[in-house]
Design an enzyme around this catalytic site. Structure first.
Site, PDB file in Angstrom:
ATOM      1  N   LEU A  78      -6.727   4.717   7.059  1.00 47.86           N
ATOM      2  CA  LEU A  78      -5.335   4.521   6.673  1.00 47.86           C
ATOM      3  C   LEU A  78      -5.327   3.844   5.312  1.00 47.86           C
ATOM      4  O   LEU A  78      -5.824   2.730   5.164  1.00 47.86           O
ATOM      5  CB  LEU A  78      -4.609   3.638   7.692  1.00 47.86           C
ATOM      6  CG  LEU A  78      -4.643   4.103   9.151  1.00 47.86           C
ATOM      7  CD1 LEU A  78      -3.813   3.154  10.001  1.00 47.86           C
ATOM      8  CD2 LEU A  78      -4.143   5.525   9.295  1.00 47.86           C
ATOM      9  N   GLY A  80      -2.485   3.796   2.945  1.00 44.45           N
ATOM     10  CA  GLY A  80      -1.162   3.863   2.324  1.00 44.45           C
ATOM     11  C   GLY A  80      -0.693   2.567   1.718  1.00 44.45           C
ATOM     12  O   GLY A  80       0.337   2.514   1.048  1.00 44.45           O
ATOM     13  N   GLY A  81      -1.457   1.459   1.917  1.00 40.46           N
ATOM     14  CA  GLY A  81      -0.995   0.129   1.497  1.00 40.46           C
ATOM     15  C   GLY A  81      -1.195  -0.129   0.015  1.00 40.46           C
ATOM     16  O   GLY A  81      -2.216   0.233  -0.567  1.00 40.46           O
ATOM     17  N   GLN A 157       1.045  10.383   4.433  1.00 44.47           N
ATOM     18  CA  GLN A 157       1.917   9.693   5.368  1.00 44.47           C
ATOM     19  C   GLN A 157       3.358  10.161   5.091  1.00 44.47           C
ATOM     20  O   GLN A 157       3.713  10.448   3.949  1.00 44.47           O
ATOM     21  CB  GLN A 157       1.791   8.197   5.075  1.00 44.47           C
ATOM     22  CG  GLN A 157       2.489   7.261   5.990  1.00 44.47           C
ATOM     23  CD  GLN A 157       2.158   5.810   5.624  1.00 44.47           C
ATOM     24  OE1 GLN A 157       1.886   5.503   4.477  1.00 44.47           O
ATOM     25  NE2 GLN A 157       2.183   4.931   6.590  1.00 44.47           N
ATOM     26  N   ASN A 214      -8.389   0.990   9.339  1.00 45.11           N
ATOM     27  CA  ASN A 214      -7.731   0.613   8.091  1.00 45.11           C
ATOM     28  C   ASN A 214      -8.732   0.569   6.938  1.00 45.11           C
ATOM     29  O   ASN A 214      -9.861   0.098   7.114  1.00 45.11           O
ATOM     30  CB  ASN A 214      -7.091  -0.777   8.216  1.00 45.11           C
ATOM     31  CG  ASN A 214      -5.937  -0.792   9.198  1.00 45.11           C
ATOM     32  OD1 ASN A 214      -5.401   0.249   9.557  1.00 45.11           O
ATOM     33  ND2 ASN A 214      -5.549  -1.979   9.635  1.00 45.11           N
ATOM     34  N   ASP A 216      -8.731  -1.428   4.537  1.00 38.17           N
ATOM     35  CA  ASP A 216      -9.042  -2.805   4.108  1.00 38.17           C
ATOM     36  C   ASP A 216      -9.953  -3.528   5.098  1.00 38.17           C
ATOM     37  O   ASP A 216     -10.163  -4.728   4.986  1.00 38.17           O
ATOM     38  CB  ASP A 216      -7.756  -3.606   3.856  1.00 38.17           C
ATOM     39  CG  ASP A 216      -6.959  -3.894   5.122  1.00 38.17           C
ATOM     40  OD1 ASP A 216      -7.424  -3.528   6.234  1.00 38.17           O
ATOM     41  OD2 ASP A 216      -5.869  -4.490   5.021  1.00 38.17           O
ATOM     42  N   LYS A 363      -5.888  -9.191   4.234  1.00 39.38           N
ATOM     43  CA  LYS A 363      -4.428  -9.141   4.089  1.00 39.38           C
ATOM     44  C   LYS A 363      -3.941 -10.072   2.988  1.00 39.38           C
ATOM     45  O   LYS A 363      -2.844  -9.900   2.466  1.00 39.38           O
ATOM     46  CB  LYS A 363      -3.744  -9.533   5.409  1.00 39.38           C
ATOM     47  CG  LYS A 363      -4.169  -8.693   6.616  1.00 39.38           C
ATOM     48  CD  LYS A 363      -3.851  -7.227   6.441  1.00 39.38           C
ATOM     49  CE  LYS A 363      -4.307  -6.384   7.617  1.00 39.38           C
ATOM     50  NZ  LYS A 363      -4.282  -4.937   7.317  1.00 39.38           N
TER      51      LYS A 363
END
Length: 469
Positions: A78, A80-81, A157, A214, A216, A363
């Site tokens: 994932l 998309g961040g 996404q 994820n 990250d 994060k």
């Protein structure tokens, strides 16, 4: 037509205009109706019980089964961040971790190493957002061997309109029209995969399992032992869990629903105010999600086909200002779902406890400092190994270290050595010289700009707190 139903029609029209996938629009409509009828997605403490599970450390996995399973696995990250919480405006995975390598560099090299070691196809796919796609594909361009025949390197996404809390109509924000849209949470991964035709394609090409994590979290390597465990279990769906620590008190946890015995994943946003104490009870709810999950492609396809593409994950109602940097901007609802919540959809879904080395999320700049320090080593296989006995607790003054620009300015010659540290709290504006060592528990305080000289040793192994500066 009521104002609220009118809101759904306006949202549909806006999504159609933007070219959003029809199944994603229907999925959004499903959640809109729940929202309209007052659904909050809350999971009261009285409806759940604590859950237990087996541990990977105790599981025997046949080497041949592991090799065969990883050969039938597709890895999805994932991605998309944007790293907005750290002041970034591009993919967070482009952040340098160490030795000039970004998250994406390490992820790509982990996959290439595993392919070579196990003679496996092991495709790597990224779920990008419309904001991260171009930067990401450019960064991965140097890995010519990364794409696998017949599968793309990315899929996108979906996006959906933010809704005014006052009447559930799509918000208008001419100052920055991009802010009128939000991603539907990572639960969108199933809708996006199906919309792109990738579930059917992967099955046609002989893949059976998907590992999602994820970008990250560099601990989330597509591990053959876990692939073998999952294949041998025959489960349709599984999530890797870790024991919660004090830093996870505010995060989600697994539980068992009393009504039907299904495993549920309760996020903080689904917890009633009066249940927050139970949420934070690490002895009661002992396990949190790594967001590393496994699913069987055949089981996922059958479930999505049966539900006409709408998996029906629990709703997460996220209320925020339309412009996250402006608390006075209009209040909106973002309709979200969590991909791990799919565990309650599948009969026979499983949990497995894994070591904390598979859960190293970044994060905040506090997390980044630990990752860049000597707490971890990166091996020839590009996997991270925790070499410190404990992960130190880091709390940097958000007035000076919140954004990546501020953070890098204050560690111009590299991060301090933290492998013998239990805690580092920094209050005030401190710049660190090269090779600073932190021992035990250290707290720095000061007014005005301060400097820790190169080679300085702060604290002592037995110190409860305090530092020499």
């Amino acid at each position: 037509m009521s104002g609220r139903s009118g809101g759904l029609e306006k949202a549909r029209a806006k999504m159609l205009d933007a070219g959003v996938d029809p199944v994603a629009i229907e999925t959004f409509a499903h959640y809109y109706r729940l929202l309209e009828h007052g659904e909050t997605g809350m999971i009261p403490e009285s409806t759940i019980a604590p859950v237990d599970m087996e541990s990977l450390a105790d599981v025997e996995v046949d080497a041949d089964v592991a090799a065969d399973a990883i050969g039938k696995t597709v890895a999805i990250k994932l991605n998309g961040g944007l790293g907005t919480s750290m002041g970034m405006e591009r993919a967070k995975s482009l952040l340098c971790v160490r030795r000039g390598l970004s998250f994406l560099d390490i992820i790509a090299r982990q996959a290439l190493h595993l392919r070579q070691k196990y003679d496996a196809r092991l495709p790597l796919l990224l779920m990008n957002s419309f904001r991260t796609s171009a930067d990401t594909l450019h960064a991965l361009g140097r890995y010519e061997d990364l794409p696998v025949d017949g599968l793309p390197l990315e899929f996108l996404q979906n996006k959906e309109p933010k809704l005014l809390t006052s009447d559930l109509t799509p918000v208008s924000w001419p100052k920055d029209p991009d802010l009128e849209w939000c991603p539907p949470g990572h639960g969108d991964v199933y809708t996006a995969l199906r919309g792109a035709g990738l579930i059917a394609t992967m099955i046609e090409q002989g893949y059976r399992y998907v590992f999602v994590s994820n970008s990250d979290n560099l601990g989330a390597v597509p591990d053959p032992r876990l692939a073998g465990w999952f294949a041998a279990s025959g489960a349709p769906f599984a999530i890797e869990a870790v024991r919660r620590t004090p830093s996870d008190r505010k995060g989600g946890h697994f539980a068992q629903r009393k009504a039907d015995g299904r495993i549920v994943l309760r996020e903080t946003a689904q917890t009633l105010p009066e249940d927050l104490e139970a949420l934070a009870d690490l002895d009661r709810h002992r396990f949190t999600s790594t967001n590393n999950l496994w699913f069987d492609l055949h089981a996922m396809k059958a479930m999505l086909d049966d539900r006409e593409g709408i998996l029906g994950l629990p709703l997460i109602r996220n209320v925020k200002p339309v412009d996250p940097t402006d608390p006075a901007s209009p209040e909106v609802v973002q309709i979200e779902t969590a991909m791990g919540a799919a565990i309650e959809i599948f009969d026979g879904a499983r949990l497995i406890e894994v070591g904390r080395d598979r859960f190293i999320p970044v994060k905040t700049t506090n997390d980044l400092l630990v990752l860049r320090s000597d707490v971890y080593e990166i091996g020839a296989d590009f996997a991270l190994t925790q070499v410190a006995t404990d992960i130190p607790y880091v709390d940097l003054d958000s007035g000076y270290y919140r954004t990546i620009h501020e953070f890098d300015q204050r560690f111009p010659d590299g991060e301090p050595l933290l492998s013998q540290s239990t805690a580092l709290r920094v209050r005030g504006d401190w710049t660190f010289g090269r090779g600073v060592r932190v021992l035990g528990e250290v707290e720095l305080e000061g007014r005005g700009p301060q400097r820790v000289p190169a080679g300085e040793v702060l604290g002592s192994p037995s110190a409860d707190q305090g530092a020499d500066d």
